[in-house]
Write a protein that holds these residues in place. Structure first.
Motif, PDB file in Angstrom:
ATOM      1  N   THR A  23      15.266 114.836 -99.402  1.00  0.00           N
ATOM      2  CA  THR A  23      16.063 114.877 -98.086  1.00  0.00           C
ATOM      3  C   THR A  23      16.737 113.430 -97.904  1.00  0.00           C
ATOM      4  O   THR A  23      16.527 112.671 -96.925  1.00  0.00           O
ATOM      5  CB  THR A  23      15.026 114.662 -96.876  1.00  0.00           C
ATOM      6  N   PRO A  24      17.563 112.918 -98.999  1.00  0.00           N
ATOM      7  CA  PRO A  24      18.001 111.657 -98.843  1.00  0.00           C
ATOM      8  C   PRO A  24      18.938 111.365 -97.669  1.00  0.00           C
ATOM      9  O   PRO A  24      19.094 110.405 -97.215  1.00  0.00           O
ATOM     10  CB  PRO A  24      18.816 111.535-100.378  1.00  0.00           C
ATOM     11  N   ASN A  25      19.675 112.588 -97.346  1.00  0.00           N
ATOM     12  CA  ASN A  25      20.765 112.172 -96.301  1.00  0.00           C
ATOM     13  C   ASN A  25      20.129 111.905 -95.137  1.00  0.00           C
ATOM     14  O   ASN A  25      20.558 111.336 -94.062  1.00  0.00           O
ATOM     15  CB  ASN A  25      21.699 113.418 -96.293  1.00  0.00           C
ATOM     16  N   GLU A  26      19.245 113.044 -94.762  1.00  0.00           N
ATOM     17  CA  GLU A  26      18.370 113.052 -93.464  1.00  0.00           C
ATOM     18  C   GLU A  26      17.725 111.535 -93.469  1.00  0.00           C
ATOM     19  O   GLU A  26      17.682 110.975 -92.468  1.00  0.00           O
ATOM     20  CB  GLU A  26      17.334 114.067 -93.429  1.00  0.00           C
ATOM     21  N   VAL A  27      16.961 110.936 -94.249  1.00  0.00           N
ATOM     22  CA  VAL A  27      16.017 109.855 -94.384  1.00  0.00           C
ATOM     23  C   VAL A  27      17.135 108.759 -94.039  1.00  0.00           C
ATOM     24  O   VAL A  27      16.839 107.806 -93.328  1.00  0.00           O
ATOM     25  CB  VAL A  27      15.348 109.663 -95.810  1.00  0.00           C
ATOM     26  N   ALA A  28      18.198 108.467 -94.816  1.00  0.00           N
ATOM     27  CA  ALA A  28      19.092 107.677 -94.513  1.00  0.00           C
ATOM     28  C   ALA A  28      19.714 107.403 -92.801  1.00  0.00           C
ATOM     29  O   ALA A  28      19.892 106.478 -92.658  1.00  0.00           O
ATOM     30  CB  ALA A  28      20.521 107.787 -95.232  1.00  0.00           C
ATOM     31  N   GLY A  57      23.863 117.298 -96.976  1.00  0.00           N
ATOM     32  CA  GLY A  57      22.729 117.940 -97.417  1.00  0.00           C
ATOM     33  C   GLY A  57      22.622 119.436 -96.600  1.00  0.00           C
ATOM     34  O   GLY A  57      21.974 120.236 -97.205  1.00  0.00           O
ATOM     35  N   GLY A  58      23.200 119.500 -95.641  1.00  0.00           N
ATOM     36  CA  GLY A  58      23.298 120.676 -94.835  1.00  0.00           C
ATOM     37  C   GLY A  58      22.148 121.080 -94.257  1.00  0.00           C
ATOM     38  O   GLY A  58      21.071 120.347 -94.025  1.00  0.00           O
ATOM     39  N   LEU A  59      21.857 122.112 -93.546  1.00  0.00           N
ATOM     40  CA  LEU A  59      20.840 122.856 -92.862  1.00  0.00           C
ATOM     41  C   LEU A  59      19.660 122.873 -93.586  1.00  0.00           C
ATOM     42  O   LEU A  59      18.664 122.661 -93.053  1.00  0.00           O
ATOM     43  CB  LEU A  59      21.224 124.201 -92.348  1.00  0.00           C
ATOM     44  N   GLU A  60      19.623 123.400 -94.984  1.00  0.00           N
ATOM     45  CA  GLU A  60      18.551 123.115 -95.587  1.00  0.00           C
ATOM     46  C   GLU A  60      17.931 122.263 -95.692  1.00  0.00           C
ATOM     47  O   GLU A  60      16.602 121.788 -95.803  1.00  0.00           O
ATOM     48  CB  GLU A  60      18.766 124.201 -97.042  1.00  0.00           C
ATOM     49  N   GLU A  61      18.662 120.953 -96.142  1.00  0.00           N
ATOM     50  CA  GLU A  61      18.116 119.692 -96.303  1.00  0.00           C
ATOM     51  C   GLU A  61      17.260 119.247 -95.054  1.00  0.00           C
ATOM     52  O   GLU A  61      16.428 118.595 -94.888  1.00  0.00           O
ATOM     53  CB  GLU A  61      19.180 118.827 -96.824  1.00  0.00           C
ATOM     54  N   PHE A  62      18.026 119.436 -93.805  1.00  0.00           N
ATOM     55  CA  PHE A  62      17.382 119.081 -92.477  1.00  0.00           C
ATOM     56  C   PHE A  62      16.108 120.007 -92.421  1.00  0.00           C
ATOM     57  O   PHE A  62      15.301 119.074 -91.766  1.00  0.00           O
ATOM     58  CB  PHE A  62      18.543 119.445 -91.443  1.00  0.00           C
TER      59      PHE A  62
END
Length: 187
Positions: A23-28, A57-62
């Protein structure tokens, strides 16, 4: 319900937990914090809505980030406690933060795979513009979940939180003493 949960868990979280590397984009975005507990011993998480943007990262990463967050919150519950509290801070929230698919995805995960874990949501600093997104999402929220959502008047923010949270457990941004600690940095 249990069988559906187990099947989902095996497929969505095959390693048993979600890694921050997933989840790198969400954590950032540094938008979720875990701190303190309310007067009933329920962990409190703070979500800063203005920091949420649809990421590359899209919906799945979220969704993976949402599961990471729920699992982290649940791991902080003391024995005998099964619920948590959310302070959803929407200060600065605007259309750029509007992610209806993400909201519905996280709502589905909460209602289907973490049922009855949510004790209460305090929505604070709610801008008028948020109500357009709320009208879209509101019908998809289970009736029992809707009862747990409290829109807090800005003028009564601290006094409303104090009804259920001791001042020593209120985040400093709301007049308490606890500094915000990002969920991925909390123990």
């Amino acid at each position: 319900m249990l069988m559906r949960y187990l099947k989902w868990r095996r497929e969505f979280v095959p390693n048993g937990s979600i890694s921050l590397l997933e989840t790198p984009n969400e954590v950032a975005q540094n938008k979720m914090f875990l701190q303190g507990s309310d007067k009933n011993g329920r962990p409190i998480t703070v979500i800063l809505g203005a920091r949420h943007f649809q990421s590359k990262g899209g919906l799945e990463e979220f969704k993976r980030f949402v599961v990471y967050g729920f699992d982290k919150i649940c791991s902080r519950m003391p024995p005998g406690q099964e619920k948590f509290v959310v302070i959803g801070d929407l200060e600065g929230w605007g259309y750029a933060n509007s992610d209806i698919h993400g909201y519905l995805g996280s709502l589905t995960i909460l209602q289907e795979y973490y049922p009855e874990r949510l004790a209460k949501v305090f929505l604070v600093h709610v801008p008028y513009i948020f109500m357009a997104a709320w009208k879209i999402v509101h019908p998809f929220i289970d009736k029992n979940t809707r009862k747990k959502i409290v829109f807090v008047d800005n003028r009564k923010l601290k006094s409303t939180l104090l009804e259920e949270i001791d001042e020593s457990q209120i985040p400093d941004i709301y007049g308490g003493v606890l500094p915000l600690i990002p969920i991925h940095e909390s123990k």
